[in-house]
Design a protein around this motif. Structure first.
Motif, PDB file in Angstrom:
ATOM      1  N   UNK A 139       4.924  -3.036   8.952  1.00  0.00           N
ATOM      2  CA  UNK A 139       5.927  -2.577   7.992  1.00  0.00           C
ATOM      3  C   UNK A 139       6.151  -3.684   6.959  1.00  0.00           C
ATOM      4  N   UNK A 140       6.160  -4.927   7.446  1.00  0.00           N
ATOM      5  CA  UNK A 140       6.286  -6.076   6.539  1.00  0.00           C
ATOM      6  C   UNK A 140       5.167  -7.052   6.887  1.00  0.00           C
ATOM      7  N   UNK A 141       4.486  -7.515   5.858  1.00  0.00           N
ATOM      8  CA  UNK A 141       3.424  -8.494   6.078  1.00  0.00           C
ATOM      9  C   UNK A 141       3.636  -9.657   5.118  1.00  0.00           C
ATOM     10  N   UNK A 142       3.857 -10.838   5.682  1.00  0.00           N
ATOM     11  CA  UNK A 142       4.093 -12.040   4.869  1.00  0.00           C
ATOM     12  C   UNK A 142       2.930 -12.990   5.124  1.00  0.00           C
ATOM     13  N   UNK A 143       2.259 -13.397   4.049  1.00  0.00           N
ATOM     14  CA  UNK A 143       1.086 -14.267   4.237  1.00  0.00           C
ATOM     15  C   UNK A 143       1.171 -15.498   3.347  1.00  0.00           C
ATOM     16  N   UNK A 144       1.162 -16.661   3.982  1.00  0.00           N
ATOM     17  CA  UNK A 144       1.105 -17.927   3.244  1.00  0.00           C
ATOM     18  C   UNK A 144       2.195 -18.091   2.198  1.00  0.00           C
ATOM     19  N   UNK A 145       3.405 -17.634   2.520  1.00  0.00           N
ATOM     20  CA  UNK A 145       4.492 -17.633   1.523  1.00  0.00           C
ATOM     21  C   UNK A 145       5.043 -19.042   1.276  1.00  0.00           C
ATOM     22  N   UNK A 182       3.594 -19.054  -4.021  1.00  0.00           N
ATOM     23  CA  UNK A 182       2.244 -18.744  -3.519  1.00  0.00           C
ATOM     24  C   UNK A 182       2.374 -17.816  -2.329  1.00  0.00           C
ATOM     25  N   UNK A 183       1.254 -17.156  -2.004  1.00  0.00           N
ATOM     26  CA  UNK A 183       1.238 -16.241  -0.858  1.00  0.00           C
ATOM     27  C   UNK A 183       1.437 -14.811  -1.314  1.00  0.00           C
ATOM     28  N   UNK A 184       1.592 -13.924  -0.321  1.00  0.00           N
ATOM     29  CA  UNK A 184       1.799 -12.511  -0.650  1.00  0.00           C
ATOM     30  C   UNK A 184       2.754 -11.869   0.344  1.00  0.00           C
ATOM     31  N   UNK A 185       3.433 -10.830  -0.140  1.00  0.00           N
ATOM     32  CA  UNK A 185       4.328 -10.056   0.724  1.00  0.00           C
ATOM     33  C   UNK A 185       4.045  -8.573   0.480  1.00  0.00           C
ATOM     34  N   UNK A 186       3.837  -7.843   1.568  1.00  0.00           N
ATOM     35  CA  UNK A 186       3.653  -6.395   1.477  1.00  0.00           C
ATOM     36  C   UNK A 186       4.721  -5.701   2.311  1.00  0.00           C
ATOM     37  N   UNK A 187       5.244  -4.605   1.767  1.00  0.00           N
ATOM     38  CA  UNK A 187       6.181  -3.767   2.527  1.00  0.00           C
ATOM     39  C   UNK A 187       5.565  -2.378   2.612  1.00  0.00           C
ATOM     40  N   UNK A 188       5.345  -1.899   3.812  1.00  0.00           N
ATOM     41  CA  UNK A 188       4.668  -0.617   4.068  1.00  0.00           C
ATOM     42  C   UNK A 188       3.357  -0.532   3.280  1.00  0.00           C
ATOM     43  N   UNK A 189       2.678  -1.656   3.215  1.00  0.00           N
ATOM     44  CA  UNK A 189       1.382  -1.692   2.549  1.00  0.00           C
ATOM     45  C   UNK A 189       1.464  -1.939   1.039  1.00  0.00           C
ATOM     46  N   UNK A 190       2.678  -1.940   0.468  1.00  0.00           N
ATOM     47  CA  UNK A 190       2.813  -2.135  -0.981  1.00  0.00           C
ATOM     48  C   UNK A 190       3.088  -3.601  -1.303  1.00  0.00           C
ATOM     49  N   UNK A 191       2.340  -4.134  -2.234  1.00  0.00           N
ATOM     50  CA  UNK A 191       2.532  -5.516  -2.665  1.00  0.00           C
ATOM     51  C   UNK A 191       3.863  -5.601  -3.434  1.00  0.00           C
ATOM     52  N   UNK A 192       4.730  -6.543  -3.039  1.00  0.00           N
ATOM     53  CA  UNK A 192       6.068  -6.583  -3.658  1.00  0.00           C
ATOM     54  C   UNK A 192       6.009  -6.995  -5.139  1.00  0.00           C
ATOM     55  N   UNK A 193       4.866  -7.496  -5.580  1.00  0.00           N
ATOM     56  CA  UNK A 193       4.745  -7.822  -7.012  1.00  0.00           C
ATOM     57  C   UNK A 193       3.955  -6.719  -7.740  1.00  0.00           C
ATOM     58  N   UNK A 240       2.943  -3.698  -6.661  1.00  0.00           N
ATOM     59  CA  UNK A 240       3.450  -2.317  -6.434  1.00  0.00           C
ATOM     60  C   UNK A 240       4.947  -2.382  -6.161  1.00  0.00           C
ATOM     61  N   UNK A 241       5.667  -3.105  -7.028  1.00  0.00           N
ATOM     62  CA  UNK A 241       7.064  -3.391  -6.674  1.00  0.00           C
ATOM     63  C   UNK A 241       7.934  -2.143  -6.599  1.00  0.00           C
ATOM     64  N   UNK A 242       7.601  -1.112  -7.363  1.00  0.00           N
ATOM     65  CA  UNK A 242       8.457   0.093  -7.319  1.00  0.00           C
ATOM     66  C   UNK A 242       8.353   0.741  -5.928  1.00  0.00           C
ATOM     67  N   UNK A 243       7.123   0.928  -5.447  1.00  0.00           N
ATOM     68  CA  UNK A 243       6.948   1.541  -4.121  1.00  0.00           C
ATOM     69  C   UNK A 243       7.458   0.625  -3.011  1.00  0.00           C
ATOM     70  N   UNK A 244       7.253  -0.689  -3.197  1.00  0.00           N
ATOM     71  CA  UNK A 244       7.736  -1.641  -2.179  1.00  0.00           C
ATOM     72  C   UNK A 244       9.258  -1.552  -2.071  1.00  0.00           C
ATOM     73  N   UNK A 248      18.468   5.922   0.162  1.00  0.00           N
ATOM     74  CA  UNK A 248      17.206   6.426  -0.403  1.00  0.00           C
ATOM     75  C   UNK A 248      16.165   6.659   0.689  1.00  0.00           C
ATOM     76  N   UNK A 249      16.660   6.712   1.942  1.00  0.00           N
ATOM     77  CA  UNK A 249      15.815   7.022   3.093  1.00  0.00           C
ATOM     78  C   UNK A 249      14.611   6.078   3.220  1.00  0.00           C
ATOM     79  N   UNK A 250      14.874   4.761   3.273  1.00  0.00           N
ATOM     80  CA  UNK A 250      13.763   3.811   3.358  1.00  0.00           C
ATOM     81  C   UNK A 250      13.133   3.811   4.741  1.00  0.00           C
ATOM     82  N   UNK A 251      11.932   3.273   4.816  1.00  0.00           N
ATOM     83  CA  UNK A 251      11.242   3.189   6.111  1.00  0.00           C
ATOM     84  C   UNK A 251      11.634   1.894   6.836  1.00  0.00           C
TER      85      UNK A 251
END
Ligand code: ADP
Length: 312
Positions: free
Chosen positions: A5-11, A59-70, A72-76, A153-156
């Motif tokens: 659901x949340x993936x944090x890499x090298x943040x 640096x690094x990346x963060x995804x929420x439900x597969x969406x990149x927070x930068x 794909x920020x709207x979907x994230x 907004x019924x988030x996951x």
């Protein structure tokens, strides 16, 4: 299929030359109840701000439900509901309007938002308070409204920053029940808390951050038992002269041979063989206890001064 659901890499996050997050990585599996713990200043808020899109990072990346927070920020952002620690509401709106307005921020039309708002008011026991101004609500009701707002907004994924800070014991238990129910219904929850007992009661997975680094990331049970093995504590009717050979290695004999403690991998499983060995030595047992370590012991060990991480 994305499992996290949340993936944090090298943040990495720097504040004017000070590195608050030193390249942290962790995954929050879908459907899990994740406790994010750490002392003041460890980097919890900085991490949450990166996940919820409230602050940028270096640096690094963060995804929420597969969406990149930068990228794909709207979907994230649509995938995540965030309940901040501070209770901030618009002073001119009533409870129902607060929730409807919040839905509006996510582009949900009033007619679509209304049934969701009604459902949330019911879920949190606020049905009778819909027309009240938030100032008329008790502290507990405000806390519930804050969480309802995050869910409109019924988030996951639900992220809660210190959801029970400063609330009384009764309300804490009520909030725990709501959160358990949401998690059971499939919602992934990440919470930060200073109450280790809270994480112990609610969470299935624990991440501990200390000075900008993740120092533990495990299933709760595994984390606790990886640091301290459970102990069998057996009291005897008569002093024991010496420990039976097969339990000698991991045992401590106290109170002049009247109390024996045996460290085990699995205390329940090993109980029978320990008792057999004791009875072969002619020892008569008067009491048995299984002493399990608590998450709090592990937490203090991992985050304390002169910590002993090298042992992990
Ligand atoms: P926590 O939420 O675990 O208490 P924070 O993420 O708030 O920790 O802070 C992590 C570190 O970053 C701390 O040393 C804090 O002082 C520092 N920090 C946080 N925000 C800022 C900021 N806006 N400017 C400078 N330093 C900051």
């Amino acid at each position: 299929m994305e499992k996290s659901a949340i993936s944090v890499k090298g943040l990495v996050k720097n504040y004017n030359g000070f590195t608050a997050l030193k390249g942290i990585s962790f995954e929050v599996p879908k459907g899990s109840f994740f406790g994010y713990l750490g002392p003041n200043g460890a980097g919890k808020t900085t991490t949450i701000n990166a996940i919820t899109g409230l602050a940028n990072f270096d640096a690094g990346s963060v995804h929420v439900m597969g969406f990149d927070v930068i990228d794909d920020y709207i979907d994230a952002r649509k995938s995540i509901g965030f309940s901040q620690q501070d209770l901030i509401f618009d002073p001119v709106l009533n409870v129902r309007e607060i929730l409807l307005f919040q839905a509006g921020y996510y582009g949900i039309e009033k007619k679509d938002a209304e049934p969701r708002v009604a459902e949330l008011l019911k879920f949190f026991g606020l049905k009778e308070s819909g027309e009240k101004n938030f100032r008329q609500l008790s502290g507990g009701m405000k806390r519930k409204l804050q969480i309802a707002k995050a869910l409109v907004h019924d988030p996951k994924v639900l992220v809660l920053d210190e959801p029970t800070a400063g609330v009384d014991v009764e309300l804490r238990h009520t909030l725990w029940n709501y959160l358990r129910k949401l998690n059971k219904e499939g919602m992934t929850i990440l919470l930060t808390t200073h109450y280790i007992e809270e994480a112990e009661k609610l969470c299935d997975t624990i991440g501990i951050i200390s000075r900008g680094e993740i120092v533990a990331l495990e299933g709760k049970e595994k984390l606790v038992s990886s640091i301290h093995k459970p102990k069998l504590r057996i009291t005897l009717k008569e002093p024991l002269k010496k420990a039976p050979k097969n339990i000698e290695k991991n045992s401590i004999i106290e109170r002049e041979g009247m109390l024996i403690e045996v460290e085990c991998e699995n205390a329940e499983k090993e109980l029978a063989s320990v008792l057999t060995s004791l009875s072969e030595e002619g020892a008569q047992v008067s009491g048995i206890n299984i002493v399990k370590q608590k998450l709090e012991d592990v937490y203090l060990k991992l985050t304390g001064e002169g910590n002993e991480l090298d042992r992990l």
